[in-house]
Structures are given as C-alpha cells and as structure tokens.
Design a protein around this motif. Structure first.
Motif, PDB file in Angstrom:
ATOM      1  N   ALA A  39       0.833  -1.203   0.000  1.00 27.36           N
ATOM      2  CA  ALA A  39       0.000   0.000   0.000  1.00 27.36           C
ATOM      3  C   ALA A  39       0.870   1.257   0.000  1.00 27.36           C
ATOM      4  CB  ALA A  39      -0.943  -0.018   1.199  1.00 27.36           C
ATOM      5  N   GLU A  40       1.938   1.248   0.782  1.00 29.21           N
ATOM      6  CA  GLU A  40       2.854   2.397   0.821  1.00 29.21           C
ATOM      7  C   GLU A  40       3.492   2.633  -0.542  1.00 29.21           C
ATOM      8  OE1 GLU A  40       5.745   1.647   3.827  1.00 29.21           O
ATOM      9  OE2 GLU A  40       4.444   2.267   5.479  1.00 29.21           O
ATOM     10  N   ILE A  41       3.981   1.558  -1.157  1.00 32.12           N
ATOM     11  CA  ILE A  41       4.650   1.681  -2.452  1.00 32.12           C
ATOM     12  C   ILE A  41       3.684   2.210  -3.506  1.00 32.12           C
ATOM     13  CG2 ILE A  41       5.698   0.374  -4.349  1.00 32.12           C
ATOM     14  CD1 ILE A  41       6.917  -1.496  -2.220  1.00 32.12           C
ATOM     15  N   LEU A  42       2.488   1.642  -3.575  1.00 36.22           N
ATOM     16  CA  LEU A  42       1.521   2.041  -4.593  1.00 36.22           C
ATOM     17  C   LEU A  42       0.984   3.446  -4.346  1.00 36.22           C
ATOM     18  CD1 LEU A  42      -0.486  -1.285  -5.077  1.00 36.22           C
ATOM     19  CD2 LEU A  42       1.452  -0.411  -6.400  1.00 36.22           C
ATOM     20  N   SER A  43       0.817   3.808  -3.092  1.00 36.20           N
ATOM     21  CA  SER A  43       0.308   5.143  -2.771  1.00 36.20           C
ATOM     22  C   SER A  43       1.307   6.227  -3.167  1.00 36.20           C
ATOM     23  CB  SER A  43       0.002   5.228  -1.272  1.00 36.20           C
ATOM     24  OG  SER A  43      -0.399   6.538  -0.920  1.00 36.20           O
ATOM     25  N   ARG A  44       2.558   6.040  -2.790  1.00 39.20           N
ATOM     26  CA  ARG A  44       3.562   7.076  -3.062  1.00 39.20           C
ATOM     27  C   ARG A  44       3.914   7.159  -4.545  1.00 39.20           C
ATOM     28  NH1 ARG A  44       8.748   5.194   0.222  1.00 39.20           N
ATOM     29  NH2 ARG A  44       9.747   6.900  -0.879  1.00 39.20           N
ATOM     30  N   ASN A  45       3.766   6.029  -5.273  1.00 37.31           N
ATOM     31  CA  ASN A  45       4.113   6.025  -6.698  1.00 37.31           C
ATOM     32  C   ASN A  45       2.890   6.060  -7.605  1.00 37.31           C
ATOM     33  OD1 ASN A  45       6.870   5.908  -6.141  1.00 37.31           O
ATOM     34  ND2 ASN A  45       6.905   3.667  -6.119  1.00 37.31           N
ATOM     35  N   ALA A  46       1.736   6.442  -7.043  1.00 39.51           N
ATOM     36  CA  ALA A  46       0.478   6.398  -7.793  1.00 39.51           C
ATOM     37  C   ALA A  46       0.519   7.239  -9.062  1.00 39.51           C
ATOM     38  CB  ALA A  46      -0.681   6.844  -6.900  1.00 39.51           C
ATOM     39  N   THR A  60      -4.585   0.710  -3.987  1.00 44.04           N
ATOM     40  CA  THR A  60      -3.427   0.217  -3.236  1.00 44.04           C
ATOM     41  C   THR A  60      -3.648  -1.199  -2.710  1.00 44.04           C
ATOM     42  OG1 THR A  60      -4.248   1.184  -1.168  1.00 44.04           O
ATOM     43  CG2 THR A  60      -2.789   2.563  -2.519  1.00 44.04           C
ATOM     44  N   ASP A  61      -4.712  -1.842  -3.122  1.00 40.39           N
ATOM     45  CA  ASP A  61      -5.010  -3.187  -2.610  1.00 40.39           C
ATOM     46  C   ASP A  61      -4.339  -4.245  -3.488  1.00 40.39           C
ATOM     47  OD1 ASP A  61      -7.480  -4.387  -4.520  1.00 40.39           O
ATOM     48  OD2 ASP A  61      -7.275  -2.201  -4.465  1.00 40.39           O
ATOM     49  N   ARG A  62      -4.181  -5.409  -2.915  1.00 34.66           N
ATOM     50  CA  ARG A  62      -3.489  -6.497  -3.608  1.00 34.66           C
ATOM     51  C   ARG A  62      -4.234  -6.954  -4.862  1.00 34.66           C
ATOM     52  NH1 ARG A  62      -1.893 -10.377   1.522  1.00 34.66           N
ATOM     53  NH2 ARG A  62       0.130  -9.435   2.010  1.00 34.66           N
ATOM     54  N   ASP A  63      -5.542  -7.099  -4.781  1.00 29.52           N
ATOM     55  CA  ASP A  63      -6.300  -7.635  -5.909  1.00 29.52           C
ATOM     56  C   ASP A  63      -6.168  -6.740  -7.142  1.00 29.52           C
ATOM     57  OD1 ASP A  63      -7.088  -9.772  -4.390  1.00 29.52           O
ATOM     58  OD2 ASP A  63      -9.070  -8.965  -3.888  1.00 29.52           O
ATOM     59  N   SER A  64      -6.297  -5.440  -6.939  1.00 29.13           N
ATOM     60  CA  SER A  64      -6.159  -4.516  -8.082  1.00 29.13           C
ATOM     61  C   SER A  64      -4.741  -4.595  -8.647  1.00 29.13           C
ATOM     62  CB  SER A  64      -6.466  -3.081  -7.646  1.00 29.13           C
ATOM     63  OG  SER A  64      -7.788  -2.966  -7.172  1.00 29.13           O
ATOM     64  N   PHE A  65      -3.788  -4.604  -7.766  1.00 24.36           N
ATOM     65  CA  PHE A  65      -2.380  -4.670  -8.173  1.00 24.36           C
ATOM     66  C   PHE A  65      -2.103  -5.928  -8.989  1.00 24.36           C
ATOM     67  CE2 PHE A  65       1.917  -6.256  -6.927  1.00 24.36           C
ATOM     68  CZ  PHE A  65       2.691  -5.264  -7.533  1.00 24.36           C
ATOM     69  N   LYS A  66      -2.550  -7.065  -8.491  1.00 22.00           N
ATOM     70  CA  LYS A  66      -2.262  -8.344  -9.156  1.00 22.00           C
ATOM     71  C   LYS A  66      -3.008  -8.472 -10.489  1.00 22.00           C
ATOM     72  CE  LYS A  66      -1.254 -10.963  -4.914  1.00 22.00           C
ATOM     73  NZ  LYS A  66      -0.072 -11.758  -5.279  1.00 22.00           N
ATOM     74  N   SER A  67      -4.175  -7.868 -10.596  1.00 24.88           N
ATOM     75  CA  SER A  67      -4.976  -8.016 -11.816  1.00 24.88           C
ATOM     76  C   SER A  67      -4.531  -7.052 -12.924  1.00 24.88           C
ATOM     77  CB  SER A  67      -6.460  -7.788 -11.508  1.00 24.88           C
ATOM     78  OG  SER A  67      -6.691  -6.453 -11.083  1.00 24.88           O
ATOM     79  N   LYS A  68      -3.872  -5.953 -12.544  1.00 23.65           N
ATOM     80  CA  LYS A  68      -3.569  -4.934 -13.558  1.00 23.65           C
ATOM     81  C   LYS A  68      -2.079  -4.774 -13.884  1.00 23.65           C
ATOM     82  CE  LYS A  68      -7.719  -2.214 -12.697  1.00 23.65           C
ATOM     83  NZ  LYS A  68      -8.292  -0.875 -12.392  1.00 23.65           N
ATOM     84  N   ILE A  69      -1.225  -5.089 -12.944  1.00 19.49           N
ATOM     85  CA  ILE A  69       0.214  -4.868 -13.162  1.00 19.49           C
ATOM     86  C   ILE A  69       0.854  -6.161 -13.656  1.00 19.49           C
ATOM     87  CG2 ILE A  69       2.397  -4.112 -12.144  1.00 19.49           C
ATOM     88  CD1 ILE A  69       0.222  -1.956 -12.283  1.00 19.49           C
ATOM     89  N   PRO A  70       1.534  -6.135 -14.786  1.00 19.65           N
ATOM     90  CA  PRO A  70       2.118  -7.371 -15.336  1.00 19.65           C
ATOM     91  C   PRO A  70       3.393  -7.781 -14.601  1.00 19.65           C
ATOM     92  CG  PRO A  70       2.722  -5.512 -16.713  1.00 19.65           C
ATOM     93  CD  PRO A  70       1.777  -4.971 -15.662  1.00 19.65           C
ATOM     94  N   ALA A 405      11.699   1.796  -4.817  1.00 20.97           N
ATOM     95  CA  ALA A 405      12.371   2.570  -5.869  1.00 20.97           C
ATOM     96  C   ALA A 405      11.669   2.459  -7.213  1.00 20.97           C
ATOM     97  CB  ALA A 405      13.824   2.113  -6.000  1.00 20.97           C
ATOM     98  N   GLY A 406      10.613   1.630  -7.315  1.00 21.53           N
ATOM     99  CA  GLY A 406       9.800   1.646  -8.520  1.00 21.53           C
ATOM    100  C   GLY A 406       9.764   0.386  -9.345  1.00 21.53           C
ATOM    101  N   LEU A 407      10.513  -0.646  -8.978  1.00 21.11           N
ATOM    102  CA  LEU A 407      10.373  -1.920  -9.689  1.00 21.11           C
ATOM    103  C   LEU A 407       9.046  -2.551  -9.294  1.00 21.11           C
ATOM    104  CD1 LEU A 407      13.940  -3.496  -9.269  1.00 21.11           C
ATOM    105  CD2 LEU A 407      13.060  -2.183 -11.205  1.00 21.11           C
ATOM    106  N   CYS A 408       8.250  -2.949 -10.278  1.00 17.59           N
ATOM    107  CA  CYS A 408       6.940  -3.545  -9.995  1.00 17.59           C
ATOM    108  C   CYS A 408       6.838  -4.929 -10.611  1.00 17.59           C
ATOM    109  CB  CYS A 408       5.824  -2.663 -10.559  1.00 17.59           C
ATOM    110  SG  CYS A 408       5.450  -1.223  -9.548  1.00 17.59           S
TER     111      CYS A 408
END
Length: 596
Positions: A39-46, A60-70, A405-408
């Motif tokens: 949540a911290e990483i996604l919020s600050r790098n939104a 910033t939730d896991r489900d959104s992150f996992k479904s949208k970020i490759p 630092a931004g690696l996703c």
C-alpha cells in the motif's frame, strides 16, 4: 508445516534486544507487514508514468495490483530505465528522485543491468545490516573483544548521460555516508581502515588490507569477504606477496607500490617495525604446506563470513583446507534490486543455510517453479503468483519483487526452495540463479552467451577448414583465481593443415571478447577470473559421453550434450581424452564506459 516459533535470544546487549524484537515483529506479522508495504509503495508512486500506464487509478489493494500490473523482466523495463539514464527527470518509475543506478551482476545484451534506486533505500539496507551481528552474537560469544578481517573493495563506476552514477551496490554502500560515518560499534570493528577499502586500485587496496590483517593477527576473531571466491583470492594474494609484506612489517616502511596518498598517510599511523612478527610470517609462509594457514596466522578466528550458497558452494573444500574446517557463516541474502533477508542460524552447515525474508524490505511474490512445466508469461493473462505468507514447504519458486524505488512485479531470476517457517515468515534455501551456466565470482554466463563466444571463435578456424563438432564447459576453481574451461571436439578436414597452437590460443580470447562485461571486468580490473582455457579432445569423445549417459539411464531420443559439466566421472572421461590445451594469450577488452 515446519514452523519455528521459538523466540530469538537471549540478547548479548540492549541494542541486540531491540534488533531481535524487530525480527520477531516482522516474522510474526509477515502478511500484514506485506500488505502495508505494498500500500505504501503504490500510494507514493500512484502518479508515476508506469502505474498510470496500467490504469491502477490510485488503488493500493493487492487484488487490483495483481490483476492490472504485469509480471516483467529487465528487458520489459529497459526502455523506462534508459530514459531515466538519459536524463528524463519526470516520475517514470518512482515519485522520489532516482539518486543513482546500482549495477547488477546479471547482464542484458552483454552489459550490466541498471537498477534505479533512491536515497532512502540505504536506510532499509542499513536496517538489515544492523540485524546481522545481534543474530550472530546468539551463536558466537565475545565478538566485541576483537576485530574482523574483512576484504572489502570498491569497483569501477560509470556516469550515465543524466549525470547519475552507475555502480555496484556495495561500492555505493562503502562510498555512502551510512558507511563512512557509521557510529562506533564494538561488534563491527574492522582491521582494514576505510582508506584501504575506498582505494580504487585493487592491488593497493588488497595489499593494505592484508598488511593490516597481519599486523593485528591476534585481534582477529572472524574473517570474511562478500563471496567465498574473494576470500580465497586474498589467500592467493598472501601466497604471492608474503615476502614483501613481511619486509614491510620488519622495517616499518610501506611498499612503494602503494602510492595512494590517503592510504600512505593512514598506514604511517599503523605500521611500525616488528621483526618478531615478520619472522613469524616468513616461517609460516615460506614452505609449501598451506594447510590450515588461516588458523596458523590468525589463531583466534572463530568463523569465516562468506557466501557459500549457489555457485559459491564449489569453493567449500578449498576453504576447509585453508581454515582447517572453520565454520562458514552465510549471514544475509541480497541483490542489487533489493535486500531480502538474513540467516537466523548463521553457524549451520552450508548445505543447511536458509534465509528468512524480512517483510519490510519490499513486496514479495513468488512464481511456482517447475522445470518440467515452465510458466508462459503474458501481459494479457498474468500468472497466479503466491504471497509470502502462503508458500508451501518443499516447493520451489522464482522470486518476484516490488520495491520502493519503482520496480513492480520484477522477476529477479533467483530460484528458492521453502525449507520451513520462522513464525509466519517462510525460510528459503537458495537453489540457483535462473539460466546461469558458468560462474567463478560475480560473473554469470548463460548458455546463449557461451554459444555466441563459440561461434565467434569458430570463425578463426575457417581458414583451416576446421569446425567445432561439439563442446561443453565447466568452472575450474581448483586454482585461484578460477577460470572457464571449454572442451572442444574438432573436425579437421585437412589433417595436413590443422589450426595452429597460436590460433587456438586466439580462439580462447575470441570467446572471452564475446562474454558479458561482468566477466570481462573480472578478468581485467578485478583479477578475480583467470584466462579462459580450451581443451581439445579426441574425435569420438562426445559419443563416449552420450554412451555413458545412456548407460546411466538417459533416453537416447532425448539426450542432449550438457553445455556445462561437473560430475566427476564425466570430468575424468573428458580429461582422459584431451590432446591439447590452450589459454587466452591476453586479457579481453574492458573499460568503465559512459552508459548511453
């Protein structure tokens, strides 16, 4: 499930108590810490270009992150990283300014990978470093009563067009204020002065660090280097330079080859004449018996602090010879991309080393690894990755990280096996780096690179109407520094005009020129890798190799020549068929260049 919930302790001092409690907090609340970190990483790098590209929309939730970020590799991120390196200061990957690039020992297109980092990452790394000695103090008492002889070095760095520096992670750490202005800690006193560690000339740095280690030999309680190969390189250095080192100790005058002004100034305060110590060094080093040389010269050494997992395991027998079987402590697990965790039982056998990941260091996911059924990654259908707290004992996974630092969802390439849990945090055995064929030190050469080198060298054989029928390889570490050995079977169509010895030597160099920059730096600047060797074997040798494999149960229909070998009977077969041996006659080209 193998779970160890026994609290760490009792601590050696008050500071240790705080560190051990931190480990307990991180491992007991592993999943909630991971949720908070993501949540911290996604919020600050939104508002970064990268997250906006995948329409995360501030979630910033896991489900959104996992479904949208490759899930991505370095090649996927390279265009973004190259823009940063070329001077684009917009928030591409991170909302915080990129402070420098850390160069990975892994390579892309033959060059070190550039890993963007931010200033605050040093705080996280320093936090992990601060946990190591409190854990070690649980297993080895009284380490505050002496010093550590650690061979630590900086390496070449380059400037990107943006002006940002690109350098190995440890070079960045040693040059940082975190290291240079570190507070005094009786458990972290080194024999090597900072001036020697920060000396860019590898000979002067090694010479000075070894000299200080000899001068303070009775104070040394532990010895170490980053990799096992580095410590063995130091022992080899002592074998080659003990006469001059003992002369310096006898006269109190520093070798004139050490020219660095800051080093000479510091050594003027340390080096005093000591003929008894000089005589002792001569007595121990002048003979051919170097068995237990470490404990003979540094008798109070309690353990060796070196990485001996993965490819470094090949050095264990040599370390045992020189140390008389001192314990080998593997203390932490880290990479240029992220620092991961530590070994909570650092005095265990090398074969039993497991690392516990600290959940605060980044967000960690795991791609199930099955060599028989490799996962095909697609941006359209992201694979199902497993969270840190949901792993299964005995299963192997590839590590995937998301960093401040931004690696996703970045694939590090490390294959790990879950061995158990400390509280709710899984513990891992490092199995291997994915796709690595050969490794001596920090180098990692894959099959494609080696194949390219073989093809380049084969061009030199054309005028002799000769071609390479088959080849295999191995990393020879019986002598220091280790080197690559390539076994070649040749088809010489005109026996009256075979390739000359000199041409085959040049073939060695042609292979080296095709290898990646990490290998070439090891050969040229670090002296951590010896000249490449080609061993030409008799015709029919590789058919014998196949026959041997089939006799052991391999399928004749599925047999492929292994491109790297280490099994003793196979090595014996190959070496018994060698007809000529050739070495690279010069060092390959390498220079620290401006990154474009």
């Amino acid at each position: 499930m193998a779970v160890d919930s026994t609290p760490l302790g009792p601590p050696a001092c008050e500071n240790d108590a705080k560190a051990l409690q931190f480990i307990e907090d991180m491992t007991r609340n592993c999943d909630s810490v991971q949720e908070k970190v993501l949540a911290e990483i996604l919020s600050r790098n939104a508002q970064t270009e990268y997250l906006r590209e995948f329409k995360l929309g501030g979630a910033t939730d896991r489900d959104s992150f996992k479904s949208k970020i490759p899930v991505v590799t370095y090649e996927d991120l390279h265009p973004y990283i190259q823009r940063i390196a070329n001077g684009d200061r917009s928030p591409i990957l991170s909302s915080h300014p990129i402070s420098e690039f850390l160069t990975s020992s892994g390579t892309s297109a033959g060059e070190r990978k550039l890993m963007p980092t931010i200033h605050e990452e040093w705080d996280r790394r320093q936090k992990l470093y601060s946990l190591l000695m409190p854990v070690m103090n649980l297993h080895v008492p009284d380490l505050d009563k002496g010093k550590g002889l650690y061979f630590l070095f900086i390496k070449a760095e380059a400037k990107t067009p943006s002006g940002l520096v690109a350098r190995p992670v440890l070079t960045g750490y040693y040059k940082s204020d975190k290291f240079k202005n570190r507070p005094y800690d009786p458990y972290l006193v080194y024999t090597s002065p900072d001036e020697a560690i920060l000396c860019a000339d590898s000979f002067q740095s090694m010479y000075t660090q070894m000299l200080c280690g000899l001068l303070m030999r009775e104070e040394v309680l532990r010895m170490g280097a980053v990799f096992a190969s580095g410590l063995l390189r130091a022992i080899r250095f002592l074998q080659l330079n003990w006469k001059q080192l003992s002369e310096d100790i006898k006269t109190g005058v520093l070798n004139p080859k050490v020219t660095d002004p800051s080093v000479r100034k510091r050594m003027a305060e340390i080096l005093k004449p000591n003929s008894d110590l000089a005589d002792f060094i001569v007595k121990e080093c002048e003979g051919e018996n170097w068995d237990r040389i470490i404990t003979r010269i540094w008798p109070n050494t309690k353990y060796l602090d070196v990485i001996v997992t993965g490819a470094m395991a090949q050095y264990i027998p040599t370390l045992d010879y020189y140390s008389g079987g001192l314990p080998l402590a593997c203390t932490m697990y880290a990479s240029s991309e992220c620092y991961f965790g530590l070994n909570l039982k650092p005095m265990c056998k090398p074969s039993e080393v497991s690392y516990t990941i600290m959940a605060n260091m980044g967000y960690f996911e795991f791609l199930p690894h099955d060599p028989a059924n490799p996962v095909q990654l697609s941006r359209d259908s992201p694979p199902k990755l497993v969270d840190l707290a949901d792993l299964k004992v005995g299963k192997e996974y590839e590590l995937v990280i998301t960093t401040y630092a931004g690696l996703c969802r970045y694939r590090v390439g490390d294959i790990l096996r879950v061995t158990g849990f400390h509280n709710s945090a899984p513990q891992f055995k490092f199995i291997r780096r994915k796709n690595v064929l050969l490794s001596i030190d920090a180098d990692k050469t894959d099959e494609a690179e080696l194949q390219k080198g073989i093809e380049n060298a084969s061009e030199l054989l054309r005028e002799f109407d000769t071609r390479v029928v088959e080849y295999t390889s191995y990393a020879d570490t019986k002598i220091i520094p280790g080197h690559y050995v390539i076994y070649w079977e040749l088809l010489v169509k005109d026996p009256a005009n075979p390739p000359t010895h000199e041409v085959l030597n040049q073939c060695c160099l042609a292979i080296e020129e095709a290898l990646n920059s990490v290998y070439r730096q090891g050969r040229v600047a670090d002296n951590s890798i010896g000249p490449l060797e080609i061993r030409v074997v008799k015709n029919g040798t590789f058919e014998e190799l196949m026959d041997y494999a089939i006799s052991r149960g391999a399928s004749i229909n599925q047999y492929k020549v292994p491109r790297c070998v280490s099994f003793a009977p196979i090595m014996e077969l190959l070496d018994s068929r060698v007809v000529s041996v050739h070495y690279s006659p010069a060092a390959p080209h390498w220079a620290p260049e401006r990154r474009r």
